[in-house]
Design an enzyme around this catalytic site. Structure first.
Site, PDB file in Angstrom:
ATOM      1  N   THR A   4      98.463  94.578 -33.563  1.00  0.00           N
ATOM      2  CA  THR A   4      98.891  95.486 -34.632  1.00  0.00           C
ATOM      3  C   THR A   4     100.382  95.369 -34.899  1.00  0.00           C
ATOM      4  O   THR A   4     101.094  94.735 -34.160  1.00  0.00           O
ATOM      5  CB  THR A   4      98.542  96.946 -34.283  1.00  0.00           C
ATOM      6  OG1 THR A   4      99.180  97.286 -33.054  1.00  0.00           O
ATOM      7  CG2 THR A   4      97.057  97.105 -34.150  1.00  0.00           C
ATOM      8  N   THR A  30     101.794  82.155 -18.963  1.00  0.00           N
ATOM      9  CA  THR A  30     101.501  82.207 -20.383  1.00  0.00           C
ATOM     10  C   THR A  30     102.796  81.986 -21.101  1.00  0.00           C
ATOM     11  O   THR A  30     103.556  82.913 -21.323  1.00  0.00           O
ATOM     12  CB  THR A  30     100.913  83.554 -20.782  1.00  0.00           C
ATOM     13  OG1 THR A  30      99.717  83.698 -20.089  1.00  0.00           O
ATOM     14  CG2 THR A  30     100.644  83.592 -22.262  1.00  0.00           C
ATOM     15  N   LYS A  66     109.384  80.489 -24.025  1.00  0.00           N
ATOM     16  CA  LYS A  66     108.960  81.848 -24.326  1.00  0.00           C
ATOM     17  C   LYS A  66     107.931  82.274 -23.296  1.00  0.00           C
ATOM     18  O   LYS A  66     107.208  81.458 -22.719  1.00  0.00           O
ATOM     19  CB  LYS A  66     108.387  81.966 -25.747  1.00  0.00           C
ATOM     20  CG  LYS A  66     107.152  81.132 -26.056  1.00  0.00           C
ATOM     21  CD  LYS A  66     105.823  81.655 -25.609  1.00  0.00           C
ATOM     22  CE  LYS A  66     105.559  83.068 -26.050  1.00  0.00           C
ATOM     23  NZ  LYS A  66     104.193  83.523 -25.530  1.00  0.00           N
ATOM     24  N   ASN A 121     100.299  95.665 -24.758  1.00  0.00           N
ATOM     25  CA  ASN A 121      99.061  94.879 -24.844  1.00  0.00           C
ATOM     26  C   ASN A 121      97.937  95.605 -25.554  1.00  0.00           C
ATOM     27  O   ASN A 121      97.044  94.985 -26.134  1.00  0.00           O
ATOM     28  CB  ASN A 121      98.654  94.425 -23.446  1.00  0.00           C
ATOM     29  CG  ASN A 121      99.521  93.283 -22.975  1.00  0.00           C
ATOM     30  OD1 ASN A 121      99.335  92.136 -23.362  1.00  0.00           O
ATOM     31  ND2 ASN A 121     100.521  93.599 -22.151  1.00  0.00           N
ATOM     32  N   THR A 127     106.979  85.811 -28.713  1.00  0.00           N
ATOM     33  CA  THR A 127     105.896  86.717 -29.120  1.00  0.00           C
ATOM     34  C   THR A 127     106.281  88.133 -28.686  1.00  0.00           C
ATOM     35  O   THR A 127     106.977  88.827 -29.418  1.00  0.00           O
ATOM     36  CB  THR A 127     104.536  86.280 -28.533  1.00  0.00           C
ATOM     37  OG1 THR A 127     104.688  86.008 -27.132  1.00  0.00           O
ATOM     38  CG2 THR A 127     104.037  85.030 -29.218  1.00  0.00           C
ATOM     39  N   GLU A 185     106.476  92.075 -19.681  1.00  0.00           N
ATOM     40  CA  GLU A 185     106.244  93.173 -20.621  1.00  0.00           C
ATOM     41  C   GLU A 185     106.382  94.530 -19.936  1.00  0.00           C
ATOM     42  O   GLU A 185     105.537  94.925 -19.134  1.00  0.00           O
ATOM     43  CB  GLU A 185     104.869  93.017 -21.258  1.00  0.00           C
ATOM     44  CG  GLU A 185     104.812  91.808 -22.173  1.00  0.00           C
ATOM     45  CD  GLU A 185     103.409  91.389 -22.556  1.00  0.00           C
ATOM     46  OE1 GLU A 185     103.299  90.633 -23.529  1.00  0.00           O
ATOM     47  OE2 GLU A 185     102.456  91.807 -21.889  1.00  0.00           O
TER      48      GLU A 185
END
Length: 396
Positions: free
Chosen positions: A396, A188, A177, A391, A150, A267
């Site tokens: 989008t 997650t 992932k 995030n 993702t 991230e």
């Protein structure tokens, strides 16, 4: 003795397993797939651990509908849609997909896993179109590993050959992932581990639980836990070979290294930091403090700013609720003394050394509580501007 030998590539190293992916339009404007599969030519024993989030996604509920100790030979995985918070319809959608899959290929108790945005039902026609595109006899771990990503910036796959003293061997491999919503309560993440070892089901259950605790349950990017977290171990036993200690070590190794990949891919993250808490009254108190440190936003932002502010470390320990005493607390960054009751302020020499440590991509924070024998280690990363951007724009 035995040897654990790293192998190139991933799932294709394990006897009797096939894998691949295709793009059905869930992930737009990308060469990567968005629906993947893992298939075994013979039925597999399967063990799994799932998210501790109370709102478990439909794929987990679908898995749990099967009887205890069921076998499977097929895992279907999609990106971009979590199929979470979709009620009974979400589970029914999986049944509908598996019915369509069964019209294409014989499958036994197929299971599904999903990752992506919460709150939307699966686009059944799009996902079902993958069944016409899959090469069910293909072996492309690279494509499968990339299809399940993702916000990941790189694929995560590993494989090992376990060579026993008598020359016999078996293989273990995995793809996973994860990059955000990572918390020491499972991450997650999705992780799929395959092996051709002749491992008993009871060992699978025990060792997977233990290895999850030593790996994915000890990492934190942002302190959040998703609805879909899954670690699944599939064993088709086709090698006919097994050695419990060797398998245990290989499983722990593959899961720990994947967990570190997730943390490094946090991230916007730039640093991987080990938080060891020792000298607590109990292991439970050590865990509480260690996890608090790996989750703390103030600690994470200090790591990003490369600021050796030990006050944030001490404050987080005190706020965690464990027994502690500022007269007994000792803090080190790597081997550098940062704080004890005789060194409450950083002199220029130690502060300069601390800055150099904090510029590194990886280092260790050790906190000795000084009250007992409890020890626990967790792993975290910094929190950057890029995390907010990723995030804020997730849909989008």
């Amino acid at each position: 003795m035995y040897k654990i030998i790293p192998l190139d590539k991933g799932l294709e190293n394990v006897q009797g397993f096939y894998c691949g992916s295709t793009n059905v339009g869930l992930r737009k404007n990308s060469e990567d797939g968005d629906v993947a599969f893992i298939r075994s030519e013979v039925p597999c024993d399967v063990s799994a651990t799932f998210t501790q989030n109370k709102f478990q996604a439909a794929p987990i509920k679908h898995f749990q509908k099967y009887p205890k100790n069921f076998q499977t030979d097929f895992v279907l995985i999609n990106a971009k849609n979590a199929n979470a918070m979709t009620g009974d319809k979400g589970v029914e959608d999986i049944d509908a997909l598996m019915s369509k899959l069964s019209a294409k290929i014989d499958v036994l108790n197929p299971v599904m896993s999903s990752t992506g945005v919460i709150g939307y039902r699966l686009p059944l026609d799009k996902i079902a179109s993958a069944f016409d595109a899959f090469d069910f006899n293909g072996k492309d771990s690279n494509k499968a590993a990339r299809a399940i990503m993702t916000t990941d910036s790189f694929k995560k796959e590993l494989a090992f050959k376990v060579e026993l003293e008598n020359g016999e061997s078996f293989n273990i491999a995995a793809i996973c992932k994860g990059a955000g919503m990572i918390n020491p309560a499972m991450a997650t993440m999705l992780c799929f581990i395959t092996t051709d070892a002749d491992v008993p089901k009871s060992d699978m259950d025990t060792l997977l639980t233990e290895s999850t605790e030593q790996s994915f349950n000890r990492i934190s990017v942002d302190g959040d836990t998703s609805t879909n977290d899954t670690v699944m171990l599939l064993a088709n036993k086709t090698s006919g070979k097994y050695h419990k200690e060797a398998f245990k070590e290989a499983l722990e190794k593959i899961m720990f290294e994947l967990a570190m990949m997730i943390l490094k891919d946090g991230e916007g993250a730039n640093k991987l930091v080990t938080f060891e808490v020792k000298g607590a009254r109990t292991i439970e108190e050590a865990r509480t403090a260690s996890v608090a440190l790996s989750n703390s936003l103030l600690v994470k932002t200090a790591l990003f700013g490369e600021d050796p502010n030990w006050g944030r470390i001490a404050s987080t320990i005190g706020a965690s609720g464990i027994a502690c005493d500022d007269e007994k607390l000792v803090i080190h960054y790597d081997d550098l003394l940062i704080y004890d009751c005789n060194n409450r302020e950083l002199d220029k020499v130690r502060e300069d050394k601390a800055y150099e440590i904090m510029k590194k991509e990886s280092f260790k924070v050790t906190c000795d509580i000084g009250l007992g024998d409890g020890t626990y280690t967790s792993y975290g990363c910094d929190l950057s501007y890029e995390y907010v951007k990723i995030n804020a724009e997730y849909r989008t």
